[in-house]
Scaffold this motif. Structure first.
Motif, PDB file in Angstrom:
ATOM      1  N   LYS A  21       0.834  -1.206   0.000  1.00 24.42           N
ATOM      2  CA  LYS A  21       0.000   0.000   0.000  1.00 24.42           C
ATOM      3  C   LYS A  21       0.871   1.259   0.000  1.00 24.42           C
ATOM      4  O   LYS A  21       0.605   2.207  -0.736  1.00 24.42           O
ATOM      5  N   ARG A  22       1.920   1.248   0.805  1.00 25.66           N
ATOM      6  CA  ARG A  22       2.838   2.400   0.858  1.00 25.66           C
ATOM      7  C   ARG A  22       3.571   2.557  -0.474  1.00 25.66           C
ATOM      8  O   ARG A  22       3.807   3.662  -0.941  1.00 25.66           O
ATOM      9  N   LEU A  23       3.922   1.451  -1.091  1.00 25.89           N
ATOM     10  CA  LEU A  23       4.573   1.467  -2.397  1.00 25.89           C
ATOM     11  C   LEU A  23       3.657   2.109  -3.437  1.00 25.89           C
ATOM     12  O   LEU A  23       4.099   2.936  -4.242  1.00 25.89           O
ATOM     13  N   PHE A  24       2.371   1.770  -3.409  1.00 26.14           N
ATOM     14  CA  PHE A  24       1.412   2.383  -4.324  1.00 26.14           C
ATOM     15  C   PHE A  24       1.316   3.887  -4.076  1.00 26.14           C
ATOM     16  O   PHE A  24       1.184   4.674  -5.014  1.00 26.14           O
ATOM     17  N   GLN A  25       1.371   4.276  -2.819  1.00 26.12           N
ATOM     18  CA  GLN A  25       1.331   5.704  -2.471  1.00 26.12           C
ATOM     19  C   GLN A  25       2.537   6.426  -3.087  1.00 26.12           C
ATOM     20  O   GLN A  25       2.398   7.500  -3.670  1.00 26.12           O
ATOM     21  N   GLU A  26       3.720   5.827  -2.977  1.00 29.03           N
ATOM     22  CA  GLU A  26       4.925   6.429  -3.556  1.00 29.03           C
ATOM     23  C   GLU A  26       4.824   6.505  -5.078  1.00 29.03           C
ATOM     24  O   GLU A  26       5.207   7.510  -5.676  1.00 29.03           O
ATOM     25  N   LEU A  27       4.330   5.445  -5.715  1.00 32.08           N
ATOM     26  CA  LEU A  27       4.143   5.479  -7.165  1.00 32.08           C
ATOM     27  C   LEU A  27       3.204   6.619  -7.557  1.00 32.08           C
ATOM     28  O   LEU A  27       3.454   7.330  -8.540  1.00 32.08           O
ATOM     29  N   GLY A  28       2.131   6.783  -6.801  1.00 33.48           N
ATOM     30  CA  GLY A  28       1.188   7.864  -7.059  1.00 33.48           C
ATOM     31  C   GLY A  28       1.825   9.230  -6.910  1.00 33.48           C
ATOM     32  O   GLY A  28       1.602  10.135  -7.724  1.00 33.48           O
ATOM     33  N   GLU A  29       2.661   9.401  -5.885  1.00 30.68           N
ATOM     34  CA  GLU A  29       3.332  10.685  -5.662  1.00 30.68           C
ATOM     35  C   GLU A  29       4.343  10.979  -6.772  1.00 30.68           C
ATOM     36  O   GLU A  29       4.423  12.102  -7.265  1.00 30.68           O
ATOM     37  N   ILE A  30       5.097   9.961  -7.166  1.00 33.32           N
ATOM     38  CA  ILE A  30       6.072  10.139  -8.255  1.00 33.32           C
ATOM     39  C   ILE A  30       5.347  10.545  -9.531  1.00 33.32           C
ATOM     40  O   ILE A  30       5.740  11.482 -10.225  1.00 33.32           O
ATOM     41  N   ALA A  31       4.279   9.819  -9.855  1.00 27.27           N
ATOM     42  CA  ALA A  31       3.519  10.101 -11.075  1.00 27.27           C
ATOM     43  C   ALA A  31       2.858  11.473 -11.025  1.00 27.27           C
ATOM     44  O   ALA A  31       2.795  12.174 -12.046  1.00 27.27           O
ATOM     45  N   ALA A  32       2.380  11.867  -9.871  1.00 27.60           N
ATOM     46  CA  ALA A  32       1.744  13.176  -9.741  1.00 27.60           C
ATOM     47  C   ALA A  32       2.743  14.294 -10.034  1.00 27.60           C
ATOM     48  O   ALA A  32       2.433  15.246 -10.753  1.00 27.60           O
ATOM     49  N   VAL A  33       3.947  14.168  -9.503  1.00 28.98           N
ATOM     50  CA  VAL A  33       4.976  15.180  -9.731  1.00 28.98           C
ATOM     51  C   VAL A  33       5.449  15.162 -11.187  1.00 28.98           C
ATOM     52  O   VAL A  33       5.571  16.200 -11.831  1.00 28.98           O
ATOM     53  N   ALA A  34       5.702  13.978 -11.722  1.00 27.53           N
ATOM     54  CA  ALA A  34       6.262  13.865 -13.068  1.00 27.53           C
ATOM     55  C   ALA A  34       5.254  14.152 -14.172  1.00 27.53           C
ATOM     56  O   ALA A  34       5.605  14.709 -15.211  1.00 27.53           O
ATOM     57  N   TYR A  35       3.981  13.754 -13.950  1.00 32.27           N
ATOM     58  CA  TYR A  35       2.998  13.848 -15.029  1.00 32.27           C
ATOM     59  C   TYR A  35       1.791  14.725 -14.705  1.00 32.27           C
ATOM     60  O   TYR A  35       0.947  14.955 -15.568  1.00 32.27           O
ATOM     61  N   GLY A  36       1.673  15.141 -13.434  1.00 33.21           N
ATOM     62  CA  GLY A  36       0.634  16.084 -13.073  1.00 33.21           C
ATOM     63  C   GLY A  36      -0.751  15.523 -12.822  1.00 33.21           C
ATOM     64  O   GLY A  36      -1.728  16.246 -12.898  1.00 33.21           O
ATOM     65  N   PHE A  37      -0.853  14.223 -12.510  1.00 32.11           N
ATOM     66  CA  PHE A  37      -2.201  13.758 -12.180  1.00 32.11           C
ATOM     67  C   PHE A  37      -2.343  13.484 -10.697  1.00 32.11           C
ATOM     68  O   PHE A  37      -1.368  13.443  -9.963  1.00 32.11           O
ATOM     69  N   GLY A  38      -3.595  13.350 -10.254  1.00 29.89           N
ATOM     70  CA  GLY A  38      -3.904  13.274  -8.832  1.00 29.89           C
ATOM     71  C   GLY A  38      -3.347  12.039  -8.141  1.00 29.89           C
ATOM     72  O   GLY A  38      -3.507  10.923  -8.632  1.00 29.89           O
ATOM     73  N   ILE A  39      -2.718  12.249  -6.998  1.00 32.60           N
ATOM     74  CA  ILE A  39      -2.131  11.150  -6.226  1.00 32.60           C
ATOM     75  C   ILE A  39      -3.201  10.144  -5.826  1.00 32.60           C
ATOM     76  O   ILE A  39      -3.053   8.946  -6.053  1.00 32.60           O
ATOM     77  N   SER A  40      -4.281  10.622  -5.242  1.00 27.75           N
ATOM     78  CA  SER A  40      -5.297   9.686  -4.743  1.00 27.75           C
ATOM     79  C   SER A  40      -5.945   8.903  -5.881  1.00 27.75           C
ATOM     80  O   SER A  40      -6.249   7.724  -5.730  1.00 27.75           O
ATOM     81  N   ASP A  41      -6.149   9.555  -7.031  1.00 22.92           N
ATOM     82  CA  ASP A  41      -6.708   8.835  -8.182  1.00 22.92           C
ATOM     83  C   ASP A  41      -5.777   7.709  -8.615  1.00 22.92           C
ATOM     84  O   ASP A  41      -6.221   6.595  -8.900  1.00 22.92           O
TER      85      ASP A  41
END
Length: 154
Positions: A22-42
């Motif tokens: 679950k924490r790994l998914f959170q980190e992937l979401g944060e990385i993607a949000a910064v790099a590509y600009g989409f919502g972390i929670s989504d």
């Protein structure tokens, strides 16, 4: 298709440890949000929803979590290398240390499948995985990932 088209250098990270999938998914979401600009929670919700259908840990320490998201224009990726593997519920029951998260538009169809196949082929290559595990510099990891299949396409 080449990995350099779906993976940005800033979407490649190295972490010492991760407490859970679950924490790994959170980190992937944060990385993607910064790099590509989409919502972390989504991103996190979509990864968890897809994972509920079956584990995306493909074996040999590799996981390929992937999800479709609304609002994306193109397939995008995020890569994490872990110093200490985390339990991921992989098919071979081995912990995971190489994780490539893939995010695709809802209507991407065949593009999503092509990208997933490319990532899968790349991370099934024993030599590529050995190089990824031997390096802790994100720029080097990006080069290893993007050069692996580019040389075959030439």
């Amino acid at each position: 298709m080449q990995l350099s088209r779906i993976l940005k250098p800033e979407a490649v990270k190295v972490y010492g440890t991760m407490s859970s999938k679950k924490r790994l998914f959170q980190e992937l979401g944060e990385i993607a949000a910064v790099a590509y600009g989409f919502g972390i929670s989504d991103a996190v919700d979509a990864l968890q929803e897809r994972e509920s259908l079956g584990p995306t840990g493909v074996g040999h320490g590799v996981a390929l979590p992937h999800a479709r998201l609304s609002g994306l224009e193109k397939v995008s990726g995020a890569f994490i290398r872990l110093e200490k593997p985390v339990d991921f519920g992989a098919v071979d029951r081995q912990p995971v240390d190489l994780v490539f998260g893939l995010f695709a538009p809802h209507d991407s169809g065949v593009e999503h499948l092509k990208a997933l196949a490319l990532v899968s082929r790349t991370l099934r290559d024993v030599t590529v995985c050995a190089k990824l595990r031997a390096n802790a510099d994100p720029a080097t990891l990006y080069a290893v990932l993007t050069e692996a299949r580019a040389s075959e396409a030439a």
